[in-house]
Design an enzyme around this catalytic site. Sequence first.
Site, PDB file in Angstrom:
ATOM      1  N   CYS A 162       0.822  -1.231   0.000  1.00 34.40           N
ATOM      2  CA  CYS A 162       0.000   0.000   0.000  1.00 34.40           C
ATOM      3  C   CYS A 162       0.845   1.264   0.000  1.00 34.40           C
ATOM      4  O   CYS A 162       0.306   2.370  -0.092  1.00 34.40           O
ATOM      5  CB  CYS A 162      -0.952   0.003   1.189  1.00 34.40           C
ATOM      6  SG  CYS A 162      -2.284  -1.181   0.999  1.00 34.40           S
TER       7      CYS A 162
HETATM    8  N1  CO8 Z   1     -19.920  -8.789   9.137  1.00 35.29           N
HETATM    9  C1  CO8 Z   1     -20.436  -8.833  10.385  1.00 35.29           C
HETATM   10  N2  CO8 Z   1     -19.675  -9.013  11.473  1.00 35.29           N
HETATM   11  C2  CO8 Z   1     -18.356  -9.161  11.301  1.00 35.29           C
HETATM   12  C3  CO8 Z   1     -17.758  -9.141  10.023  1.00 35.29           C
HETATM   13  C4  CO8 Z   1     -18.593  -8.937   8.922  1.00 35.29           C
HETATM   14  N3  CO8 Z   1     -18.114  -8.872   7.667  1.00 35.29           N
HETATM   15  N4  CO8 Z   1     -16.438  -9.307  10.180  1.00 35.29           N
HETATM   16  C5  CO8 Z   1     -16.204  -9.444  11.469  1.00 35.29           C
HETATM   17  N5  CO8 Z   1     -17.352  -9.367  12.158  1.00 35.29           N
HETATM   18  C6  CO8 Z   1     -17.562  -9.493  13.601  1.00 35.29           C
HETATM   19  C7  CO8 Z   1     -16.547 -10.432  14.218  1.00 35.29           C
HETATM   20  O1  CO8 Z   1     -17.004 -11.767  14.177  1.00 35.29           O
HETATM   21  C8  CO8 Z   1     -16.447  -9.903  15.608  1.00 35.29           C
HETATM   22  O2  CO8 Z   1     -17.518 -10.389  16.372  1.00 35.29           O
HETATM   23  P1  CO8 Z   1     -17.258 -10.974  17.815  1.00 35.29           P
HETATM   24  O3  CO8 Z   1     -16.709  -9.822  18.596  1.00 35.29           O
HETATM   25  O4  CO8 Z   1     -18.587 -11.455  18.218  1.00 35.29           O
HETATM   26  O5  CO8 Z   1     -16.234 -12.068  17.612  1.00 35.29           O
HETATM   27  C9  CO8 Z   1     -16.669  -8.409  15.455  1.00 35.29           C
HETATM   28  O6  CO8 Z   1     -17.333  -8.225  14.217  1.00 35.29           O
HETATM   29  C10 CO8 Z   1     -15.365  -7.623  15.438  1.00 35.29           C
HETATM   30  O7  CO8 Z   1     -14.472  -8.266  14.527  1.00 35.29           O
HETATM   31  P2  CO8 Z   1     -13.075  -7.681  14.187  1.00 35.29           P
HETATM   32  O8  CO8 Z   1     -12.361  -7.415  15.475  1.00 35.29           O
HETATM   33  O9  CO8 Z   1     -12.386  -8.523  13.169  1.00 35.29           O
HETATM   34  O10 CO8 Z   1     -13.518  -6.329  13.474  1.00 35.29           O
HETATM   35  P3  CO8 Z   1     -12.855  -4.899  13.532  1.00 35.29           P
HETATM   36  O11 CO8 Z   1     -13.683  -4.002  14.333  1.00 35.29           O
HETATM   37  O12 CO8 Z   1     -11.404  -4.988  13.867  1.00 35.29           O
HETATM   38  O13 CO8 Z   1     -12.993  -4.426  12.029  1.00 35.29           O
HETATM   39  C11 CO8 Z   1     -11.528  -4.268  10.121  1.00 35.29           C
HETATM   40  C12 CO8 Z   1     -12.406  -5.179  10.990  1.00 35.29           C
HETATM   41  C13 CO8 Z   1     -12.447  -3.219   9.516  1.00 35.29           C
HETATM   42  C14 CO8 Z   1     -10.861  -5.076   9.046  1.00 35.29           C
HETATM   43  C15 CO8 Z   1     -10.488  -3.583  11.021  1.00 35.29           C
HETATM   44  O14 CO8 Z   1      -9.847  -4.513  11.846  1.00 35.29           O
HETATM   45  C16 CO8 Z   1      -9.442  -2.816  10.288  1.00 35.29           C
HETATM   46  O15 CO8 Z   1      -9.705  -2.009   9.423  1.00 35.29           O
HETATM   47  N6  CO8 Z   1      -8.190  -3.005  10.714  1.00 35.29           N
HETATM   48  C17 CO8 Z   1      -7.082  -2.213  10.213  1.00 35.29           C
HETATM   49  C18 CO8 Z   1      -6.317  -2.869   9.136  1.00 35.29           C
HETATM   50  C19 CO8 Z   1      -6.783  -2.418   7.784  1.00 35.29           C
HETATM   51  O16 CO8 Z   1      -7.200  -1.288   7.567  1.00 35.29           O
HETATM   52  N7  CO8 Z   1      -6.627  -3.279   6.811  1.00 35.29           N
HETATM   53  C20 CO8 Z   1      -6.964  -2.968   5.461  1.00 35.29           C
HETATM   54  C21 CO8 Z   1      -6.088  -3.661   4.449  1.00 35.29           C
HETATM   55  S1  CO8 Z   1      -4.348  -3.535   4.763  1.00 35.29           S
HETATM   56  C22 CO8 Z   1      -3.929  -1.901   4.483  1.00 35.29           C
HETATM   57  O17 CO8 Z   1      -4.565  -1.202   3.761  1.00 35.29           O
HETATM   58  C23 CO8 Z   1      -2.787  -1.335   5.278  1.00 35.29           C
HETATM   59  C24 CO8 Z   1      -3.331  -0.739   6.538  1.00 35.29           C
HETATM   60  C25 CO8 Z   1      -2.398  -0.432   7.659  1.00 35.29           C
HETATM   61  C26 CO8 Z   1      -0.938  -0.769   7.506  1.00 35.29           C
HETATM   62  C27 CO8 Z   1      -0.185  -0.721   8.804  1.00 35.29           C
HETATM   63  C28 CO8 Z   1       1.195  -0.148   8.682  1.00 35.29           C
HETATM   64  C29 CO8 Z   1       1.892   0.015  10.033  1.00 35.29           C
END
Ligand code: CO8
Length: 376
Positions: A162
Amino acid sequence: MTAAQHQPTAVLLGTGIYLPEPVISNEDLVASFNAHVQEWNAAHQKDIDAGTCVAKKESSAAFIEQASGIKQRHFIERSGILDTQRMRPHLKPRADDALSLAAEFCVRAAESLLAEHSDLKSCIDLTIVSCGNPQRPYPSISIEVQHHFQLPGAAFDMNAACSSTTFGLHMARNAILAGTARAVLVISPEICSAQLDFSDRDSHFIFGDGCVAVLVCNADLIKQHQGFAILDSQIATQYSNTIRCNFGYINRLEDVFTPPFFRQEGRKVMKDVVPWVSGRLIEQCKNLGMSTESISRLWLHQANRYINNMVVSRFWGRDATAAEAPLTLERYGNTSSTGSLMSFHEHHQDLSKDSYGLLVSFGAGYSMGSLLLKKR
Ligand code: CO8
């Protein structure tokens, strides 16, 4: 100042973007994903009942928007992604002498930019295609694009996930400062749909497809008032396995085929990225003798609204307005390395002369690039 003392300045002269027309909203994506889950669970019901396999959980449009800020994204094709039996875009094979898909992305992003600056075409000594989702190893997409536009000089491809665009701009600025190029074209075609597992609930919603093109040139070639001077450029890396894609030549040698898609530990990434990025940006300003308040705009990587809000509030020590750190991820999703440039492309016209802004990427690796821009 004598000619020998003259220090060149690299100028970001202009940008072009391309987004494929098809759009998939959260609702469309989730409807197809949930239909897949029902089909999959029905097919695996016996194993689920026996406890040898875990039922898949449904996705939710509300979760996606709340957790990421993303509402929709552009893709090369809709029907193949939404087809529960396929879950990947359709792509018609192209002959070797036809423009490849990645080169087509580049051409569409760069054509109006090059038309606007047609007087500089003969000065483009370097064409860099830099992206995290490359189509093929060779011949380089950059050489195909160079050939298409009949550009002089040399061309090469590079990849810094990225951070590919900012790393490409770093190389471009260095070439101009070193005097090895008069102008450099940097293009980032990100066909993210190719490496995304649309049957994976954790990541099916994250990315979109898109491309940016940037023309960087020596200030001596252009009028005083044009573009943004690139006054500083920093790149940094730190090894991490939290974001990974194992696609490569050697997959076919492995006895057990594991689909080599994008995967991540989203929570861990979020925890790592905020202090690293905000800390480095504050340090960059300090090293340049500038206060963070002298920066009018942050064009940040577009992965997640919360990451950006947290980086911004640490950087300025306060909440920022939407105009100070503009988001494009709502409409485009995460378009990998193109994100900060998409934000720049749409949100720089209003800045007054001599305003400063930081163009910032962060991505897998980990990798981070930040360029200090000053409006001319
Ligand atoms: N629908 C419904 N519920 C869901 C879904 C879904 N699609 N996915 C997960 N859930 C549920 C899970 O089951 C979980 O439920 P429970 O608590 O009951 O187990 C709950 O939602 C929370 O799950 P997560 O903890 O996985 O969800 P997050 O709140 O963390 O959100 C994200 C997920 C949006 C992916 C988030 O973690 C995120 O954005 N993280 C940052 C990383 C990122 O942005 N990645 C993108 C691609 S990589 C990139 O672009 C580079 C980014 C940073 C680089 C770092 C350099 C230092």
